[in-house]
Scaffold this motif. Structure first.
Motif, PDB file in Angstrom:
ATOM      1  N   ASP A  83      -8.660  -5.299   7.554  1.00 40.75           N
ATOM      2  CA  ASP A  83      -9.016  -6.431   6.684  1.00 40.75           C
ATOM      3  C   ASP A  83      -7.841  -7.394   6.548  1.00 40.75           C
ATOM      4  O   ASP A  83      -8.007  -8.619   6.575  1.00 40.75           O
ATOM      5  CB  ASP A  83      -9.436  -5.933   5.302  1.00 40.75           C
ATOM      6  CG  ASP A  83     -10.764  -5.193   5.331  1.00 40.75           C
ATOM      7  OD1 ASP A  83     -11.461  -5.305   6.355  1.00 40.75           O
ATOM      8  OD2 ASP A  83     -11.085  -4.505   4.350  1.00 40.75           O
ATOM      9  N   LEU A  84      -6.657  -6.821   6.385  1.00 43.52           N
ATOM     10  CA  LEU A  84      -5.471  -7.672   6.227  1.00 43.52           C
ATOM     11  C   LEU A  84      -5.178  -8.424   7.522  1.00 43.52           C
ATOM     12  O   LEU A  84      -4.826  -9.604   7.493  1.00 43.52           O
ATOM     13  CB  LEU A  84      -4.266  -6.812   5.831  1.00 43.52           C
ATOM     14  CG  LEU A  84      -4.342  -6.194   4.430  1.00 43.52           C
ATOM     15  CD1 LEU A  84      -3.229  -5.200   4.228  1.00 43.52           C
ATOM     16  CD2 LEU A  84      -4.264  -7.283   3.364  1.00 43.52           C
ATOM     17  N   GLN A 110       0.010   4.246  -2.047  1.00 41.25           N
ATOM     18  CA  GLN A 110      -1.441   4.131  -2.254  1.00 41.25           C
ATOM     19  C   GLN A 110      -2.167   4.796  -1.085  1.00 41.25           C
ATOM     20  O   GLN A 110      -3.284   4.445  -0.765  1.00 41.25           O
ATOM     21  CB  GLN A 110      -1.862   2.662  -2.329  1.00 41.25           C
ATOM     22  CG  GLN A 110      -1.190   1.867  -3.401  1.00 41.25           C
ATOM     23  CD  GLN A 110      -1.448   2.446  -4.766  1.00 41.25           C
ATOM     24  OE1 GLN A 110      -2.573   2.800  -5.090  1.00 41.25           O
ATOM     25  NE2 GLN A 110      -0.415   2.561  -5.568  1.00 41.25           N
ATOM     26  N   ARG A 139     -12.704 -18.434   7.737  1.00 42.13           N
ATOM     27  CA  ARG A 139     -13.997 -17.948   7.218  1.00 42.13           C
ATOM     28  C   ARG A 139     -14.439 -18.782   6.021  1.00 42.13           C
ATOM     29  O   ARG A 139     -15.620 -19.004   5.810  1.00 42.13           O
ATOM     30  CB  ARG A 139     -13.884 -16.469   6.853  1.00 42.13           C
ATOM     31  CG  ARG A 139     -13.912 -15.588   8.109  1.00 42.13           C
ATOM     32  CD  ARG A 139     -13.839 -14.135   7.760  1.00 42.13           C
ATOM     33  NE  ARG A 139     -12.470 -13.749   7.476  1.00 42.13           N
ATOM     34  CZ  ARG A 139     -12.097 -12.817   6.608  1.00 42.13           C
ATOM     35  NH1 ARG A 139     -13.016 -12.190   5.909  1.00 42.13           N
ATOM     36  NH2 ARG A 139     -10.840 -12.509   6.426  1.00 42.13           N
ATOM     37  N   ARG A 176      -8.430  -1.314  -2.400  1.00 47.88           N
ATOM     38  CA  ARG A 176      -7.201  -1.144  -1.607  1.00 47.88           C
ATOM     39  C   ARG A 176      -6.726  -2.488  -1.064  1.00 47.88           C
ATOM     40  O   ARG A 176      -5.537  -2.801  -1.081  1.00 47.88           O
ATOM     41  CB  ARG A 176      -7.462  -0.204  -0.428  1.00 47.88           C
ATOM     42  CG  ARG A 176      -7.249   1.252  -0.713  1.00 47.88           C
ATOM     43  CD  ARG A 176      -7.190   2.040   0.572  1.00 47.88           C
ATOM     44  NE  ARG A 176      -8.334   1.807   1.428  1.00 47.88           N
ATOM     45  CZ  ARG A 176      -9.492   2.432   1.323  1.00 47.88           C
ATOM     46  NH1 ARG A 176      -9.653   3.341   0.388  1.00 47.88           N
ATOM     47  NH2 ARG A 176     -10.496   2.170   2.133  1.00 47.88           N
ATOM     48  N   ASP A 219      -5.546   7.734   8.641  1.00 45.16           N
ATOM     49  CA  ASP A 219      -6.627   7.699   7.664  1.00 45.16           C
ATOM     50  C   ASP A 219      -7.568   6.525   7.968  1.00 45.16           C
ATOM     51  O   ASP A 219      -7.151   5.364   8.022  1.00 45.16           O
ATOM     52  CB  ASP A 219      -6.024   7.534   6.267  1.00 45.16           C
ATOM     53  CG  ASP A 219      -7.083   7.554   5.196  1.00 45.16           C
ATOM     54  OD1 ASP A 219      -7.046   8.476   4.389  1.00 45.16           O
ATOM     55  OD2 ASP A 219      -7.956   6.655   5.165  1.00 45.16           O
ATOM     56  N   ALA A 253      -7.338  -9.326   9.720  1.00 49.74           N
ATOM     57  CA  ALA A 253      -8.340 -10.393   9.864  1.00 49.74           C
ATOM     58  C   ALA A 253      -7.982 -11.597   9.011  1.00 49.74           C
ATOM     59  O   ALA A 253      -8.282 -12.738   9.369  1.00 49.74           O
ATOM     60  CB  ALA A 253      -9.708  -9.861   9.472  1.00 49.74           C
ATOM     61  N   ASP A 254      -7.323 -11.374   7.892  1.00 54.71           N
ATOM     62  CA  ASP A 254      -6.950 -12.487   7.013  1.00 54.71           C
ATOM     63  C   ASP A 254      -5.708 -13.205   7.504  1.00 54.71           C
ATOM     64  O   ASP A 254      -5.640 -14.429   7.499  1.00 54.71           O
ATOM     65  CB  ASP A 254      -6.671 -11.964   5.596  1.00 54.71           C
ATOM     66  CG  ASP A 254      -7.940 -11.692   4.827  1.00 54.71           C
ATOM     67  OD1 ASP A 254      -9.012 -11.877   5.415  1.00 54.71           O
ATOM     68  OD2 ASP A 254      -7.844 -11.303   3.652  1.00 54.71           O
ATOM     69  N   HIS A 296      -9.933   5.154   6.224  1.00 57.94           N
ATOM     70  CA  HIS A 296     -10.114   4.161   5.166  1.00 57.94           C
ATOM     71  C   HIS A 296      -8.928   3.194   5.108  1.00 57.94           C
ATOM     72  O   HIS A 296      -9.088   1.989   4.936  1.00 57.94           O
ATOM     73  CB  HIS A 296     -10.285   4.849   3.822  1.00 57.94           C
ATOM     74  CG  HIS A 296     -11.483   5.730   3.768  1.00 57.94           C
ATOM     75  ND1 HIS A 296     -12.749   5.272   4.034  1.00 57.94           N
ATOM     76  CD2 HIS A 296     -11.615   7.037   3.517  1.00 57.94           C
ATOM     77  CE1 HIS A 296     -13.605   6.257   3.936  1.00 57.94           C
ATOM     78  NE2 HIS A 296     -12.944   7.355   3.625  1.00 57.94           N
ATOM     79  N   LEU A 297      -7.739   3.764   5.233  1.00 51.15           N
ATOM     80  CA  LEU A 297      -6.567   2.891   5.202  1.00 51.15           C
ATOM     81  C   LEU A 297      -6.557   1.959   6.407  1.00 51.15           C
ATOM     82  O   LEU A 297      -6.157   0.799   6.298  1.00 51.15           O
ATOM     83  CB  LEU A 297      -5.300   3.733   5.199  1.00 51.15           C
ATOM     84  CG  LEU A 297      -4.870   4.230   3.827  1.00 51.15           C
ATOM     85  CD1 LEU A 297      -3.731   5.206   3.956  1.00 51.15           C
ATOM     86  CD2 LEU A 297      -4.454   3.061   2.955  1.00 51.15           C
ATOM     87  N   GLU A 346      -9.118   0.737   7.814  1.00 55.59           N
ATOM     88  CA  GLU A 346     -10.061  -0.356   7.497  1.00 55.59           C
ATOM     89  C   GLU A 346      -9.345  -1.442   6.704  1.00 55.59           C
ATOM     90  O   GLU A 346      -9.501  -2.634   6.971  1.00 55.59           O
ATOM     91  CB  GLU A 346     -11.220   0.173   6.654  1.00 55.59           C
ATOM     92  CG  GLU A 346     -12.284   0.879   7.443  1.00 55.59           C
ATOM     93  CD  GLU A 346     -13.343   1.469   6.517  1.00 55.59           C
ATOM     94  OE1 GLU A 346     -14.316   1.994   7.049  1.00 55.59           O
ATOM     95  OE2 GLU A 346     -13.186   1.427   5.275  1.00 55.59           O
ATOM     96  N   THR A 347      -8.576  -1.006   5.696  1.00 50.38           N
ATOM     97  CA  THR A 347      -7.876  -1.986   4.867  1.00 50.38           C
ATOM     98  C   THR A 347      -6.858  -2.752   5.705  1.00 50.38           C
ATOM     99  O   THR A 347      -6.722  -3.976   5.561  1.00 50.38           O
ATOM    100  CB  THR A 347      -7.193  -1.275   3.692  1.00 50.38           C
ATOM    101  OG1 THR A 347      -8.186  -0.557   2.974  1.00 50.38           O
ATOM    102  CG2 THR A 347      -6.510  -2.254   2.765  1.00 50.38           C
ATOM    103  N   LEU A 350       0.826  -1.215   0.000  1.00 48.96           N
ATOM    104  CA  LEU A 350       0.000   0.000   0.000  1.00 48.96           C
ATOM    105  C   LEU A 350       0.858   1.261   0.000  1.00 48.96           C
ATOM    106  O   LEU A 350       0.327   2.364   0.063  1.00 48.96           O
ATOM    107  CB  LEU A 350      -0.921   0.016   1.228  1.00 48.96           C
ATOM    108  CG  LEU A 350      -2.015  -1.045   1.224  1.00 48.96           C
ATOM    109  CD1 LEU A 350      -2.702  -1.089   2.571  1.00 48.96           C
ATOM    110  CD2 LEU A 350      -3.041  -0.743   0.138  1.00 48.96           C
ATOM    111  N   GLY A 384      -6.851 -16.519   9.074  1.00 49.97           N
ATOM    112  CA  GLY A 384      -8.139 -15.872   9.342  1.00 49.97           C
ATOM    113  C   GLY A 384      -9.096 -16.071   8.192  1.00 49.97           C
ATOM    114  O   GLY A 384     -10.269 -16.455   8.366  1.00 49.97           O
ATOM    115  N   LEU A 385      -8.612 -15.867   6.989  1.00 48.08           N
ATOM    116  CA  LEU A 385      -9.441 -16.028   5.789  1.00 48.08           C
ATOM    117  C   LEU A 385      -9.811 -17.497   5.605  1.00 48.08           C
ATOM    118  O   LEU A 385     -10.945 -17.831   5.237  1.00 48.08           O
ATOM    119  CB  LEU A 385      -8.667 -15.490   4.579  1.00 48.08           C
ATOM    120  CG  LEU A 385      -9.356 -15.504   3.237  1.00 48.08           C
ATOM    121  CD1 LEU A 385     -10.678 -14.754   3.288  1.00 48.08           C
ATOM    122  CD2 LEU A 385      -8.460 -14.884   2.169  1.00 48.08           C
TER     123      LEU A 385
END
Lengths: 285, 847
Positions: free
Chosen positions: A279-280, A231, B377, B256, A270, A282-283, A272-273, A275-276, A228, B373-374
């Motif tokens: 997300d990462l 970005q 799910r 993103r 930020d 969580a994965d 929004h960043l 949030e991303t 990122l 994590g993924l």
């Protein structure tokens, strides 16, 4: 000046009689942990032998400072580090008169200290410093190897073991600030980047004292976050941040919370960043 | 009119009235007669005596009013009588009466589409009556003829659509609104197009109740704007109610995420834009350029769960790219990719399903290793998928998938045997395996699985959650359909897979692989969201260039004073370079105003910093302040407490200013300034020349732009000089190229200029407006324009941008003070007065 010479004695240097030299405080007592990533150690040693000043380029937290510490230890030289900032004048590097009782006492600045005693002087993020610092840097980084202390009238030849090392980060500094070619071309340049995943995991595990699997997980996350860069993130997650997260984990903080606290929040405000990044996390975790 | 309540015996003709009515109608008008005949024919055999009598009476009553109403009722009444819903008939007659009272136009306009509506409502009890009740409420409110004409165009098609969708809640909302104020119907229908249709019944009812409150408190226009979702408040309200997640909102986040996962951009586009047809239930697919997802996901469990579903889908599909599924190696002898490989099996469709299973297993194992994590799910989604299927004793590919990715499942009998075959093969797909390894395992497993799963098509078909699967790829569907069996192409059976160097998994290697390129048409439509394209926009300005449909188009909100709310994305500003004018204009202006230019340059030179500033009285610094040092020494000798602030520091004295000169180039600037003998625009142009020359001397960053426009969809923002443009050549000639045209929508121009100025990293940012009076544009006049301009100025202030307006050729008046604020503007009529005034202003504002 002669007017008050009787009450205020002007000295060019503070005389030191004790056995402990001021530069000794800058010696590195224990070997810093450093994993070589290529030929940088050999190149630095060759530059040191030839007394060629060294420029380190690379993103924040990728190991530049640690490398210099490691080399200073390896070469047995003290290391004087100056974190440059936009209000850093040449005089901050050279030194100044201070008052001590009825005397004005000259106190060497960090650069003078290194020049006088043959230390490595590391100017971190050198482009941040004011332009007048080049007046001091230039004569020390070419064949003159000397510095002029105008306030004391001293012409100080560099100690044979003195070496200047500077660093800068082309990533976020290149737009507004850059090194002038006349400065750049005095240095041997070494480029740094984040270590490869396996080596970075070893570094994080060793520095933070966490199991290799946890370190590998942190490094895998960092690799994604680094995608990122440009970005929205000015900088990717440096190894230093991963070590911080690892240190928190070692002290019982849950992995996700540690990453959130030590990696995500320092990286960006930020929403929004973030949030991303969430997300990462969580994965990957 | 009604046929109810009449005693059939009393009023009934002795014989069937059909023949008499038809003859009578033909006598009145042939078209009427034909309609009556058709009406009776429709009723014949399907309606009872009572319905036929009702038709007869209604015909006679309407026919007495004329052939046209008679013909209309002959056409629309039979479907009403045949619709089988008792409540429809009385409502129909009430509507007929009310509309007939307004006139034939109302009857024909609003009721002629009734048969289609009834046909659409068949099987959906209550909808037809609800629709008629809306019309009843409309008719009862005595609409004007103009309104009837409009309703004729808008209501019937809207009703048809709503009834087709079975949306009783919308009809109830319409009925409610028609009873409140018929003029709210159209805004509601517009709002429905914008997203109200996605609200559930309770949410919609609450939304309408809020509109009713607004109607009572602030009047019809506020309620109408709310219903049409034109206000920020309405959108917030809608957002609070909605449970589904929408791609439009989540797209940038997913883009993103994909960028972070893959290290390269992968656009996010609506599924509808995928070029090839998709299997039913498939919710995600991708090609080399984009990942396609549904426009909305509204599954059970609320918005957060739906957003999580989007993230899961994007995460799973990205895995095919990251782990090299689409980098399928070239094959021999077929030469093609996966399609060629599958063609070598007796049942290519089954081989494709098996490949899908094993490749999914491989990717799931990669996920478990790198994205636990993924992976968790995914396992949960697979378990849910299996539960949704009817229980079966025999093994199935779907059950095997669940077993192999560790999501549990039954393992006994034939299923255990199948799992026993596949498990060692799946174990061979370790983390470093590639898609080529999957293909090898397909070869090994094919024959045994083909025998074991010979039981039925269902067992041979792989069901994955959300239709997420690597194959069949919709862009490259195998020609062999399910069950179609071909022949192996190579003697001995091996399809000839070569583990060539190209067989390595290539992260992000979808280009040129099995994934088809995105259609140029889809790309041209440009609804996708590229990673990183939407950053760094203030909240209210969030819908910027991309949303407006081009990189030079920007959407901005506008303040509606009457509503007391912003209208989001209301104005579109187009930014483009200003054309160059005649060469020599700039030089001529300089020559003409040489004295003024010289004076301005001199004055601005005085603003230029001189270098380092010496600051005294520091506790530490670069050098002693010797005067203070002396005092220090004397104090010490006297035994007093000396002041230790005896150092000086030098700090560079630097100007850090960015200024944007915004010029009103609307039609009104063509008016002549009496004192100057030139047009307002000409005065502005000369002022620009002088000011720019002076700014050039000062070294401050500056930009020049002009604006005009026609309506909210087209505000022209013409860049004369950008902040990065050098002040020379063509850029200077652009000042001469400014022409007066169109109107002044000031708020949007200020917002856009503020955006450009906000991008400058200067400490002091100043916007100077040269204008000739008040803003004026279509739907943007008087109080509304003033209020929006004031809002825009407040927004600038919030962003730390200073503002000053110079009004040319307009008498000073209190209204200008109200528009800009008393201290933020002045009026000049003579260009000669400009430099002095501007200099004072500029100095004050950029200090």
């Amino acid at each position: 000046m002669a007017f008050y010479a009787g009450s205020l004695r002007m000295t060019s240097r503070e005389p030191r009689t004790d056995a402990m030299s001021p530069i000794d405080a800058y010696r590195i007592p224990t070997p810093p942990f450093y994993l070589s990533r290529g030929s940088e150690v050999e190149v630095f040693e060759a530059a040191w032998e030839a007394r060629l000043p060294v420029l380190l380029k690379g993103p924040t937290g990728c190991g530049k400072t640690r490398f210099v510490e490691y080399m200073a230890y390896r070469l047995g030289r003290p290391l004087v580090t100056v974190a440059c900032h936009e209000d850093l004048f040449a005089s901050d590097l050279i030194g100044r008169y201070l008052l001590r009782r009825d005397e004005t006492v000259w106190v060497d600045g960090p650069l003078t200290l290194a020049v006088r005693h043959g230390a490595l002087c590391y100017l971190d993020e050198v482009v941040e410093a004011r332009k007048d610092t080049t007046v001091v840097i230039h004569p020390l980084t070419d064949n003159r190897r000397r510095m002029v202390i105008d306030k004391t009238g001293e012409l100080l030849p560099a100690h044979p073991d003195f070496l200047m090392v500077v660093s800068y980060n082309p990533g976020y500094q290149s737009v507004l600030k850059d090194l002038k070619p006349s400065t750049r071309q005095r240095f041997v340049a070494l480029e740094f980047d984040y270590p490869e995943p396996e080596r970075e995991a070893r570094i994080v595990a060793a520095e933070a004292g966490i199991p290799p699997e946890a370190a590998a997980r942190l490094v895998a996350l960092a690799a994604k976050i680094r995608n990122l860069r440009e970005q929205g993130l000015a900088e990717g997650a440096g190894t230093r941040l991963l070590i911080h997260a690892g240190l928190l984990v070692r002290r019982g903080v849950a992995m996700r919370e540690a990453v959130r606290t030590a990696v995500c929040l320092p990286l960006t405000d930020d929403e929004h960043l973030r949030e991303t990044l969430e997300d990462l996390i969580a994965d990957v975790l | 009119m009604s046929c109810e309540g009449l005693s059939p015996e009393a009023a009934a003709p002795a014989a069937d009235p059909a023949a008499a009515d038809t003859a009578w109608a033909f006598a009145v008008a042939p078209a009427f007669g034909e309609a009556v005949a058709a009406g009776y024919a429709a009723l014949n055999g399907r309606a009872g005596r009572e319905a036929r009598l009702c038709f007869h009476r209604a015909l006679r009553a309407a026919g007495r009013e004329g052939a046209a109403p008679g013909r209309l009722i002959a056409e629309i009444l039979p479907p009403v009588l045949l619709c089988g819903e008792a409540e429809v008939r009385p409502v129909f007659f009430r509507v007929w009466e009310a509309l007939a009272a307004i006139g034939l136009q109302a009857l024909q306009g609003l009721l002629s589409g009734l048969p289609r509506l009834l046909s659409a409502a068949a099987g959906r009890p209550g909808l037809a009556a609800l629709g008629l009740e809306v019309l009843e409420a409309v008719a009862a409110s005595r609409p004007t003829h103009e309104e009837i004409r409009r309703f004729t165009r808008t209501l019937p098609p809207a009703f048809l659509r709503i009834v087709g969708e079975g949306d009783a809640a919308a009809l109830r909302a319409l009925r409610e609104l028609a009873r409140l104020d018929r003029r709210l119907l159209e805004p509601f229908l517009a709002g429905r197009e914008q997203g109200l249709d996605r609200l559930g019944e309770a949410a919609l009812s609450s939304f309408v109740a809020e509109a009713a409150r607004l109607l009572a408190r602030q009047g019809r226009s506020a309620a109408a704007a709310f219903l049409a979702l034109e206000t920020e408040a309405a959108r917030r309200h809608l957002g609070a109610f909605r449970e589904g997640a929408r791609l439009r909102e989540l797209g940038p986040r997913l883009a993103r995420y994909l960028r972070a996962r893959l290290g390269r951009p992968l656009a996010v586009r609506p599924l509808a834009e995928f070029a090839a047809p998709l299997a039913s239930g498939r919710m995600v697919v991708s090609d080399g350029r984009a990942l396609y997802l549904p426009e909305e996901i509204a599954r059970e469990g609320g918005r957060r769960q739906n957003e999580a579903c989007y993230r899961l889908l994007a995460g799973l599909e990205a895995s095919f790219h990251e782990f090299g599924t689409f980098a399928f190696p070239a094959l021999r002898p077929q030469g093609a990719g996966i399609k060629g490989f599958l063609a070598g099996f007796p049942d290519p469709a089954f081989a494709g399903e098996l490949f899908g299973l094993l490749e999914t297993v491989r990717v799931a194992r990669c996920l478990a290793q790198r994205y636990p994590g993924l992976a968790a799910r995914l396992a949960a989604a697979l378990a849910a998928e299996e539960e949704a299927l009817p229980p079966r004793a025999e093994p199935s590919l779907t059950g095997l998938l669940r077993l192999l990715v560790g999501a549990g499942g039954e393992e006994s009998g034939a299923a255990a045997r199948a799992a026993g075959i596949l498990r060692p093969l799946a174990d061979g797909l370790a983390e470093d395996a590639s898609v080529a390894d999957t293909a090898l395992q397909v070869e090994r497993a094919y024959e045994a699985l083909d025998r074991l799963l010979a039981g039925g098509e269902e067992a041979r078909r792989l069901c994955t959650p959300f239709g997420w699967r690597p194959w069949p790829h919709p862009g490259h569907e195998t020609e062999a359909g399910p069950g179609r069996r071909g022949r192996r192409g190579v003697a001995g059976g091996a399809p000839g897979l070569r583990r060539a160097p190209t067989a390595e998994s290539r992260p992000g290697g979808a280009e040129g692989g099995a994934g088809p390129p995105g259609s140029a048409e889809a790309a041209a439509r440009g609804h996708g969201v590229q990673a990183g394209a939407e950053e760094d926009v203030p909240a209210l300005h969030a819908a910027a260039a991309a949303a407006a449909g081009g990189k030079d188009a920007f959407r901005y909100p506008e303040w509606d004073e009457a509503l007391g709310d912003y209208l989001p994305d209301h104005v579109t500003v187009y930014e483009r370079p200003s054309p160059a004018g005649p060469p020599g204009f700039y030089a001529a202006a300089l020559a003409r105003r040489a004295a003024l230019v010289r004076a301005a340059r001199r004055a601005f030179e005085r603003l230029r910093p001189e270098g380092l500033r010496r600051l005294r009285g520091w506790r530490e610094g670069e050098a002693f302040d010797y005067g203070r040092l002396l005092d220090y020494a004397v104090d010490r000798r006297r035994g007093g407490v000396p002041e230790e602030r005896i150092f000086v520091k030098h700090l560079p004295d630097r100007r850090d200013v960015a200024v944007l000169l915004l010029v009103d180039a609307s039609r009104s600037t063509a008016a002549v300034v009496p004192d100057a003998g030139a047009s307002v625009l000409a005065v502005e142009q000369e002022a620009l020349v002088i000011l720019c020359e002076a700014l050039g001397v000062l070294g401050d960053a500056f930009a020049v732009a002009a604006f005009s426009g026609s309506g909210r969809r087209h505000v022209d923002y013409r860049v004369v000089k950008g902040f990065d443009d050098p002040w020379a050549g063509e850029v200077r000639d652009r000042i001469g190229g400014l022409l007066p045209q169109r109107n002044t929508r000031l708020g949007a121009a200020l917002r856009h200029a503020g955006r450009r100025l906000g991008e400058q990293p200067a400490r002091v940012r100043l916007l100077v407006l040269l204008s000739d009076g008040f803003p004026n544009d279509a739907g943007y006049r008087a109080e509304r324009a003033v209020a929006d301009t004031r809002r825009a100025l407040t927004e600038l202030a919030f962003r730390g941008i200073r503002f000053h307006a110079v009004t040319v050729n307009h008498p000073a008046e209190a209204r200008l003070d109200r528009l800009y604020g008393r201290a933020r503007h002045h009026v000049i009529s003579d260009v000669r007065a400009l430099s002095g005034r501007l200099l004072r202003t500029y100095r004050g504002l950029t200090r």
